[in-house]
Scaffold this active site. Sequence first.
Site, mmCIF file in Angstrom:
data_model
loop_
_atom_site.group_PDB
_atom_site.id
_atom_site.type_symbol
_atom_site.label_atom_id
_atom_site.label_comp_id
_atom_site.label_asym_id
_atom_site.label_seq_id
_atom_site.Cartn_x
_atom_site.Cartn_y
_atom_site.Cartn_z
ATOM 1 N N ASP A 268 -9.333 -1.668 -4.322
ATOM 2 C CA ASP A 268 -8.167 -2.103 -3.212
ATOM 3 C C ASP A 268 -8.432 -3.414 -2.922
ATOM 4 O O ASP A 268 -7.840 -4.501 -2.429
ATOM 5 C CB ASP A 268 -7.883 -1.044 -1.975
ATOM 6 C CG ASP A 268 -9.222 -0.655 -1.568
ATOM 7 O OD1 ASP A 268 -10.312 -0.997 -1.698
ATOM 8 O OD2 ASP A 268 -9.080 0.064 -0.209
ATOM 9 N N GLY B 230 -5.524 5.028 -0.762
ATOM 10 C CA GLY B 230 -6.529 4.577 0.125
ATOM 11 C C GLY B 230 -7.296 5.996 0.637
ATOM 12 O O GLY B 230 -6.717 7.034 0.239
#
Length: 244
Positions: A100, A8
């Site tokens: 994601d 991330g």
Amino acid sequence: MVLLIDWGNTRLKWMKIDHLELAQVRAAKVNITDNWQEHTEIWASPIEAIFIASVRNDQDNQALSGHLLNYCDRIHFAKTEQIACGVENSYSDPETMGVDRWMGVIAAAAPEENIAVVSIGSAITLDVIQSAQHMGGHIVPGRRLMLESLNTTGRVRPLMNTQDDESFHLGQTTNDCVNAGINSMIEGYLRHIINQTKIEYQVSRFIFAGGGGKYWQQRLNSGTDQMEYSESLVFEGLVKRYSV
Ligand SMILES: Nc1ncnc2c1ncn2[C@@H]1O[C@H](COP(=O)(O)OP(=O)(O)O)[C@@H](O)[C@H]1O
Ligand SMILES: CC(C)(COP(=O)(O)O)[C@@H](O)C(=O)NCCC(=O)O
């Protein structure tokens, strides 16, 4: 051994499993780092394949894969698709949706269930899925991004409070005003989307994920809604997508 990576904007999460099976992902330890170069244990044992969900830029991804290629030549970067595992994406240009989020959607989707995935990380994202159809979502700045945006004022240069605010309160310093205000914004936003997705999309199950997911799931869970926290949602999406 298969290596799974969820990279991330703030942290890289990784786990190792023997086979691409959901039960293994759910039982495996999620490792977290801000600086993967320091973690030689990531590639220390023999790796057959690597599956990566990364929202980082090309330069970061190339640096990571360039390094991992020394240990394994089967490296697969997941991409967001129009349809996968029976789940249809609502984006007109699916590749622009963060992988994601897409892995979270694939992991959460279930036939005949209306589900909201709420990920509380660098950004806070919402994805609504009705019976395996992705309906769309939201992206808002996460806690740190909100806080840092105030630096542009010149006068408000806040620091993140190390302790989470447990209840509504007012600050008497700049720092406390900012931290209490941002927590209230997050809480207000989360309560609003929970209410609205129930009314407008008949959502009956909320899956929280991301660095702040556990905290907010616990704080907002009154017992009347089905609210879960998943630490491994993105990994579950990778396994669901690539075990076929
Ligand atoms: N209680 C919380 N409320 C809101 N955000 C939080 C909370 N705890 C951690 N975070 C945020 O979670 C982020 C880290 O979560 P993570 O899911 O690893 O992010 P990313 O996937 O963007 O790297 C940090 O940016 C941090 O600000
Ligand atoms: C919205 C995100 C920044 C969230 O990233 P994260 O907070 O998990 O680091 C990421 O999913 C992303 O870069 N998305 C691309 C834009 C989109 O999803 O439409």
